[in-house]
Scaffold this motif. Structure first.
Motif: not given
Length: 761
Positions: A672-675, A677-678, A684-686
């Motif tokens: 997620l961070f590689r893409d 994402m903040g 929220r995703e996790l």
């Protein structure tokens, strides 16, 4: 009422069903959410035994009866799932608590770490009650504490019925059972809650309940197919000792001297004894205060507050003191006389060492104590009286016996220890005086039981062995037995005690209504010389030298600089006074010892110390880091120490090149961070909190050596943060935050600091 199953954790299937809120949630999701709140609020990275299972019951909507020893983390079993449910949907958990003082302490402790909580009771002013009502309606509270008599009023029940109640937690649940040691009639009304809150699970929590009490709790509370979770009754961090009362004040003073400056409780049977003992200790220079029902409410409250604020080291009390006290750093509990049951003793002694650190429990006993308590049972109905007498007798046997104290206590509650040497009681530490030839002495006693055809009790057997010329002995011709007078050179009381010790160690058994002595298999082995008992000498003496420190207590101090620990205790006291809260609300002893062991120099290192969550780090971190740094500089101590044996996941260095093992959950967040994402979107995703996601991001940055913070931070804010760190240093965030007048958030500062540290490593 359902039959109680074996004491095993609930299955994944049972806990993976629909949650109380009605939404399906996988077992793993619930567990990760619990781990997140433990890290983010309490600063813990693991569960104690059965905590996870109990918490998962709270999230899965499964009724439960949870029995964990005092100090086993029982309160967390309902506080953590309450925090999760509040984060998810704003629901509130209702906690039934019997004492106002306990409610206030727990609410103070929760709010200190950032979990919103409140209580309702008779002490609240009308305006405060209105404010609590508003917070409930606005879904601002995770926990609401109430006394049983307050909760069951129609007005309160009607009000709560309009809210989203996640579950109902009933603390001290043994109070609902007439078989419990502290039955309270007002608890019986709580059975209506199961019907009134049909969509919310109901849980009973207690530290002291045998199987009969556990089943009665479930029955009285109308629980629906409850899960029974019963932890070990053993408290390995406690060192138990029992001594005959002799120069009681001197015996008490010896314990107080061993724990100079540390917190302790001394229990006395009478109010007069409380006042005399407190006065005598004060005369010896000990900061001691009395506490009993004969004092005014204001006097009791003032003395309790002094004890909680570490302004008094010792409280001398009747049993009126203790249940409402959540102080974790009580280092010793002394009973100057026997309490009235083994359940009471376990609960009162269990108030020592609630933080898991080594502590001492001394029981001083006399035959007069036993006679006093037995006389108070006469007015009870037959069955409860028999139950109470059994418990009193068990405590007397414990005090007189030569069986490992830990083993004796857990056996009463239907459990056993795997070891015969606990290393933490006067028996196993070799502090008691024993007879020179216990095998021969034991053989003489068991042989006499055999000659009496296993048809008589302990008193008659002792009379035969000591050569009594009583009518009972002579009329039966027992003076003709070969064992008659074998122990005539010993007092009858000593022989009687040895018989009880042989019973306690399993060589003899008491059978039937008249407690007839019978020889067990172990007794047969004793006669053959294959097993040897431990028999105490009639005149047991307290060792002149300092008693040995148990292995548990020794481990507590491994690597700890004791002088730094004492200094940190002083700082804790200063902070507690400034915020007008009990000292343990700031940090408990376990946290201070870990600080004095690790000696961190930055917030990252301090956050690795046990019990240091984000809220306490923010509120108190700078003060303690400054003190640690100053002390270590003055005394030439090494800083940022990684304790020996600590797992990689539990250790860290400073931002400059420090390493920490990457958790499995953090790795799941890396894509997620590689893409790009903040933090908020990743949280929220996790399905974790923002602060947990921010921690994952920091691990991602350090692991991948990512040195550009503008992926997640506004470029202007990142530039300002970098300039502030260059001016103030990277060791702490607060100087940079203040340097920027708060124009850059702590979360953004953390990201920039991680990127700068990554570039330097």
């Amino acid at each position: 009422m359902t039959a109680e199953p074996t004491d095993t954790p609930p299955t994944d299937a049972a806990l993976g069903e629909e949650t109380a809120s009605g939404s399906s949630d996988a077992h793993g999701g619930n567990e990760e959410a619990l781990r997140a709140v433990l890290r983010d609020f309490w600063g813990y990275d693991s569960f104690r035994p059965l905590q996870k299972e109990a918490m998962l019951c709270g999230l899965a909507g499964r009724d439960s009866v949870v029995v964990l020893p005092t100090g086993g983390g029982k309160s967390l079993c309902y506080q953590a799932p309450a925090a999760v449910r509040h984060q998810r949907d704003g629901a509130v958990a209702v906690v039934v608590s019997p004492l106002i003082a306990l409610m206030k302490d727990q609410v103070d402790a929760l709010t200190a770490i950032g979990v919103p909580a409140a209580f309702v009771n008779s002490t609240l002013a009308p305006a405060d009650k209105i404010e609590v009502s508003r917070k409930l309606r606005d879904r601002e509270l995770a926990c609401l504490y109430a006394a049983p008599e307050t909760l069951v009023t129609d007005r309160m029940l009607d009000f709560l019925s309009e809210l989203d109640v996640s579950f109902v937690a009933i603390d001290e649940a043994h109070c609902v059972s007439q078989w419990g040691h502290d039955f309270r009639p007002e608890y019986r009304q709580l059975g209506m809650l199961r019907e009134r809150f049909q969509d919310a699970a109901v849980h009973g929590y207690t530290a002291t309940a045998g199987q009969k009490v556990r089943e009665d709790v479930a029955y009285q509370l109308n629980l629906n197919d409850p899960e029974y979770l019963v932890g070990s009754f053993d408290r390995p961090n406690l060192t138990f000792r029992a001594r005959p009362a002799s120069n009681t004040l001197g015996q008490i003073r010896e314990v107080v001297k061993r724990h100079d400056g540390e917190s302790g409780i001394i229990y006395c049977i009478s109010r007069k004894k409380v006042d005399e003992t407190a006065g005598a200790l004060n005369g010896l220079g000990v900061r001691a205060v009395p506490y009993h029902a004969g004092m005014t409410k204001e006097e009791r409250s003032a003395n309790q507050d002094k004890f909680l604020a570490d302004e008094a080291d010792v409280v001398v009390a009747t049993v009126a003191f203790g249940m409402g006290i959540d102080k974790p750093d009580v280092r010793f509990v002394v009973h100057s006389g026997m309490p009235k049951s083994i359940e009471h003793y376990q609960q009162e002694a269990g108030r020592a060492g609630r933080d898991g650190l080594g502590s001492e429990c001394l029981l001083l006993h006399a035959a007069g104590d036993y006679r006093f308590w037995k006389s108070t049972l006469n007015e009870l109905p037959p069955e409860p009286r028999a139950n109470a007498e059994q418990s009193l007798n068990a405590l007397y046997d414990y005090a007189q016996g030569a069986l490992c104290r830990h083993k004796a206590l857990v056996r009463y509650f239907g459990q056993d220890l795997e070891t015969d040497d606990c290393g933490a009681c006067d028996i196993c530490l070799g502090e008691v005086e024993t007879v020179d030839d216990p095998l021969l002495l034991g053989q003489k006693i068991v042989s006499c039981v055999y000659r009496l055809n296993q048809r008589f009790g302990g008193n008659h057997t002792a009379e035969v062995l000591t050569g009594s010329k009583s009518e009972a002995v002579l009329s039966k011709g027992h003076d003709d037995l070969s064992t008659y007078g074998l122990l005539s050179d010993h007092p009858k009381k000593a022989v009687r005690d040895w018989i009880e010790q042989l019973v306690g160690q399993g060589f003899l058994a008491k059978v039937g209504e008249y407690a007839t002595l019978q020889i067990t298999e172990a007794g047969q082995q004793l006669l053959k010389g294959e097993k040897k008992p431990v028999l105490l000498a009639p005149a047991k003496k307290v060792a002149a030298e300092r008693p040995k420190r148990s292995s548990s207590a020794a481990d507590d101090w491994e690597g700890v600089d004791e002088h730094l620990f004492e200094r940190l205790r002083e700082v804790r006291g200063e902070v507690a006074k400034e915020i007008a809260k009990p000292a343990y609300i700031v940090f408990n002893d376990a946290s201070l010892k870990d600080m004095a062991r690790r000696r961190p120099t930055d917030e990252d290192g301090l956050s690795m110390c046990v019990g240091v969550g984000p809220k306490k780090l923010e509120d108190f971190g700078e003060r303690f880091l400054k003190e640690i740094g100053t002390f270590c500089t003055e005394h030439g101590l090494t800083t940022d120490v990684t304790p020996e044996g600590a797992s990689a996941a539990a250790t860290t260095g400073s931002m400059f090149g420090g390493t920490r093992a990457v958790s499995r959950n953090a790795i799941a967040a890396f894509p997620l961070f590689r893409d790009g994402m903040g933090v908020e979107d990743a949280a929220r995703e996790l399905r974790v909190t923002d602060s947990t996601a921010a921690g994952y991001l920091k691990q991602y940055i350090l692991e991948t050596k990512h040195d550009d913070p503008t992926t997640w931070v506004d470029p202007a804010a990142a530039r300002k943060a970098r300039e502030a760190f260059e001016a103030c240093g990277l060791q702490r965030l607060k100087p940079a935050f203040e340097h920027l007048d708060g124009t850059v958030s702590y979360d953004d500062l953390k990201i920039v600091a991680a990127c700068m540290a990554s570039n330097l490593s």
